[in-house]
Motif scaffolding. Sequence first.
Motif, mmCIF file in Angstrom:
data_model
loop_
_atom_site.group_PDB
_atom_site.id
_atom_site.type_symbol
_atom_site.label_atom_id
_atom_site.label_comp_id
_atom_site.label_asym_id
_atom_site.label_seq_id
_atom_site.Cartn_x
_atom_site.Cartn_y
_atom_site.Cartn_z
ATOM 1 N N ALA A 45 1.192 -1.074 0.225
ATOM 2 C CA ALA A 45 0.066 -0.116 0.126
ATOM 3 C C ALA A 45 0.782 1.173 0.263
ATOM 4 C CB ALA A 45 -0.521 0.265 1.337
ATOM 5 N N ALA A 46 1.620 1.081 0.673
ATOM 6 C CA ALA A 46 3.098 2.345 0.722
ATOM 7 C C ALA A 46 3.550 2.910 -1.063
ATOM 8 C CB ALA A 46 3.728 2.270 2.336
ATOM 9 N N ARG A 47 3.992 1.463 -1.043
ATOM 10 C CA ARG A 47 5.005 1.769 -2.339
ATOM 11 C C ARG A 47 3.459 1.994 -3.227
ATOM 12 N NH1 ARG A 47 6.374 -3.004 -1.465
ATOM 13 N NH2 ARG A 47 5.394 -4.919 -1.817
ATOM 14 N N ALA A 48 2.493 1.575 -3.521
ATOM 15 C CA ALA A 48 1.614 2.622 -4.039
ATOM 16 C C ALA A 48 1.309 4.260 -4.615
ATOM 17 C CB ALA A 48 0.169 1.435 -4.285
ATOM 18 N N LEU A 49 0.796 4.319 -3.071
ATOM 19 C CA LEU A 49 0.915 5.878 -2.995
ATOM 20 C C LEU A 49 2.144 6.473 -2.443
ATOM 21 C CD1 LEU A 49 -1.496 4.810 -0.086
ATOM 22 C CD2 LEU A 49 -2.294 5.635 -2.306
ATOM 23 N N GLY A 50 2.916 6.167 -2.988
ATOM 24 C CA GLY A 50 4.652 6.840 -2.625
ATOM 25 C C GLY A 50 5.198 7.220 -1.567
ATOM 26 N N VAL A 51 4.389 6.903 -0.606
ATOM 27 C CA VAL A 51 4.598 6.603 1.106
ATOM 28 C C VAL A 51 6.209 5.907 1.299
ATOM 29 C CG1 VAL A 51 3.476 7.191 3.291
ATOM 30 C CG2 VAL A 51 2.737 7.803 1.323
ATOM 31 N N PRO A 52 6.766 6.127 2.280
ATOM 32 C CA PRO A 52 7.972 5.953 2.513
ATOM 33 C C PRO A 52 7.023 4.365 3.797
ATOM 34 C CG PRO A 52 8.422 7.800 3.339
ATOM 35 C CD PRO A 52 7.258 7.632 2.227
ATOM 36 N N TYR A 53 7.649 3.455 4.026
ATOM 37 C CA TYR A 53 6.449 2.275 4.865
ATOM 38 C C TYR A 53 6.270 2.863 6.332
ATOM 39 C CZ TYR A 53 6.075 -1.791 7.446
ATOM 40 O OH TYR A 53 5.612 -2.803 8.604
ATOM 41 N N LYS A 54 7.499 3.699 6.177
ATOM 42 C CA LYS A 54 7.928 3.732 8.100
ATOM 43 C C LYS A 54 6.600 5.201 8.726
ATOM 44 C CE LYS A 54 10.305 5.306 11.882
ATOM 45 N NZ LYS A 54 11.847 5.979 12.495
ATOM 46 N N LYS A 55 6.586 6.163 7.159
ATOM 47 C CA LYS A 55 5.245 7.096 7.638
ATOM 48 C C LYS A 55 3.383 5.786 7.500
ATOM 49 C CE LYS A 55 3.369 11.043 5.579
ATOM 50 N NZ LYS A 55 3.186 12.357 4.646
ATOM 51 N N ALA A 56 3.939 4.979 6.167
ATOM 52 C CA ALA A 56 2.557 4.090 6.066
ATOM 53 C C ALA A 56 2.136 3.931 7.394
ATOM 54 C CB ALA A 56 2.248 3.749 5.190
ATOM 55 N N TRP A 57 3.284 2.971 8.085
ATOM 56 C CA TRP A 57 2.964 2.419 9.862
ATOM 57 C C TRP A 57 2.746 3.615 10.541
ATOM 58 C CZ3 TRP A 57 4.797 2.046 14.623
ATOM 59 C CH2 TRP A 57 4.211 0.775 15.302
ATOM 60 N N LEU A 58 2.942 4.161 10.706
ATOM 61 C CA LEU A 58 3.231 5.743 12.725
ATOM 62 C C LEU A 58 1.748 5.981 11.495
ATOM 63 C CD1 LEU A 58 6.625 7.333 12.066
ATOM 64 C CD2 LEU A 58 5.432 6.207 13.269
ATOM 65 N N LEU A 59 0.985 6.509 10.283
ATOM 66 C CA LEU A 59 -0.256 6.613 10.105
ATOM 67 C C LEU A 59 -1.277 5.711 10.474
ATOM 68 C CD1 LEU A 59 0.078 7.949 6.088
ATOM 69 C CD2 LEU A 59 -0.214 9.661 8.524
ATOM 70 N N ILE A 60 -0.642 4.555 10.299
ATOM 71 C CA ILE A 60 -1.933 3.542 10.887
ATOM 72 C C ILE A 60 -1.777 3.815 12.013
ATOM 73 C CG2 ILE A 60 -1.543 1.168 10.839
ATOM 74 C CD1 ILE A 60 -1.097 1.699 7.998
ATOM 75 N N ASP A 61 -0.756 3.293 12.663
ATOM 76 C CA ASP A 61 -0.469 3.091 13.992
ATOM 77 C C ASP A 61 -0.926 4.501 14.664
ATOM 78 O OD1 ASP A 61 0.976 2.037 16.277
ATOM 79 O OD2 ASP A 61 1.859 3.720 16.671
ATOM 80 N N SER A 62 -1.000 5.761 14.063
ATOM 81 C CA SER A 62 -1.990 6.624 14.774
ATOM 82 C C SER A 62 -3.199 6.355 15.376
ATOM 83 C CB SER A 62 -1.590 8.796 14.739
ATOM 84 O OG SER A 62 -2.078 8.241 12.874
ATOM 85 N N LEU A 63 -3.966 6.263 14.322
ATOM 86 C CA LEU A 63 -5.360 5.822 14.037
ATOM 87 C C LEU A 63 -5.288 4.166 15.009
ATOM 88 C CD1 LEU A 63 -6.030 6.093 10.468
ATOM 89 C CD2 LEU A 63 -7.108 7.465 12.020
ATOM 90 N N SER A 64 -4.703 3.634 15.401
ATOM 91 C CA SER A 64 -5.306 2.968 15.795
ATOM 92 C C SER A 64 -4.902 2.977 17.102
ATOM 93 C CB SER A 64 -3.921 1.811 15.895
ATOM 94 O OG SER A 64 -4.302 1.218 15.037
ATOM 95 N N GLN A 65 -4.108 4.351 17.820
ATOM 96 C CA GLN A 65 -3.408 4.423 19.281
ATOM 97 C C GLN A 65 -5.086 5.799 19.398
ATOM 98 O OE1 GLN A 65 -1.388 4.163 21.317
ATOM 99 N NE2 GLN A 65 -1.025 2.272 20.154
ATOM 100 N N GLY A 66 -5.581 6.274 18.486
ATOM 101 C CA GLY A 66 -6.541 7.917 18.935
ATOM 102 C C GLY A 66 -7.163 6.773 19.521
ATOM 103 N N PHE A 67 -8.269 5.601 18.332
ATOM 104 C CA PHE A 67 -9.543 5.019 18.544
ATOM 105 C C PHE A 67 -8.725 3.962 19.904
ATOM 106 C CE2 PHE A 67 -10.267 6.588 14.301
ATOM 107 C CZ PHE A 67 -11.845 7.128 14.179
ATOM 108 N N GLY A 68 -8.274 3.909 19.898
ATOM 109 C CA GLY A 68 -7.954 2.910 20.854
ATOM 110 C C GLY A 68 -7.875 1.447 20.519
ATOM 111 N N ARG A 69 -7.495 1.088 19.065
ATOM 112 C CA ARG A 69 -8.190 -0.389 18.708
ATOM 113 C C ARG A 69 -7.521 -0.741 18.075
ATOM 114 N NH1 ARG A 69 -12.681 2.070 18.933
ATOM 115 N NH2 ARG A 69 -14.261 0.995 18.311
ATOM 116 N N PRO A 70 -6.851 -1.344 17.166
ATOM 117 C CA PRO A 70 -6.301 -1.556 15.310
ATOM 118 C C PRO A 70 -7.093 -1.081 14.999
ATOM 119 C CG PRO A 70 -6.250 -3.481 16.440
ATOM 120 C CD PRO A 70 -6.878 -2.235 18.117
ATOM 121 N N VAL A 71 -6.326 -0.373 13.266
ATOM 122 C CA VAL A 71 -7.378 -0.680 12.678
ATOM 123 C C VAL A 71 -7.191 -1.499 11.499
ATOM 124 C CG1 VAL A 71 -8.031 1.767 12.961
ATOM 125 C CG2 VAL A 71 -5.924 1.260 11.667
ATOM 126 N N VAL A 72 -5.476 -2.287 11.204
ATOM 127 C CA VAL A 72 -5.189 -3.088 10.738
ATOM 128 C C VAL A 72 -4.986 -4.219 11.886
ATOM 129 C CG1 VAL A 72 -3.246 -3.564 9.091
ATOM 130 C CG2 VAL A 72 -4.413 -1.408 8.580
#
Length: 120
Positions: A45-72
């Motif tokens: 997904a990160a490659r397809a969007l031209g985003v570094p993997y670490k940034k993609a992971w951090l974006l997903i993690d920020s959602l999971s942290q914010g909602f208090g449960r995993p989004v992925v």
Amino acid sequence: MTSANEPAPSIRIRPRIYIGKNIALGPGKIDLLEMVDKTRSISAAARALGVPYKKAWLLIDSLSQGFGRPVVDTATGGKGGGGARLTPLGQELVSRYVALEQRINAASEAELQALVALAD
């Protein structure tokens, strides 16, 4: 002005939503979740969007942290391969965001067309 042969300019609203102090949800994160759902992989997904993997992971993690449960949900690689899939929460976030985006754009049609006319 656009001629009859040229397509009309495209215009749409992509909202950014803030829920409290810890959750920011917008087009980038939604596009990432949609691509994870499509590719079943955070790295793909990160490659397809031209985003570094670490940034993609951090974006997903920020959602999971914010909602208090995993989004992925992720599975580690190895012989059977790894992968990722949206949790029910991740699926609901995408679904609700897309519905909101569609409603905002439909309700704003006259104003959006007026903005397009200014570009002509």
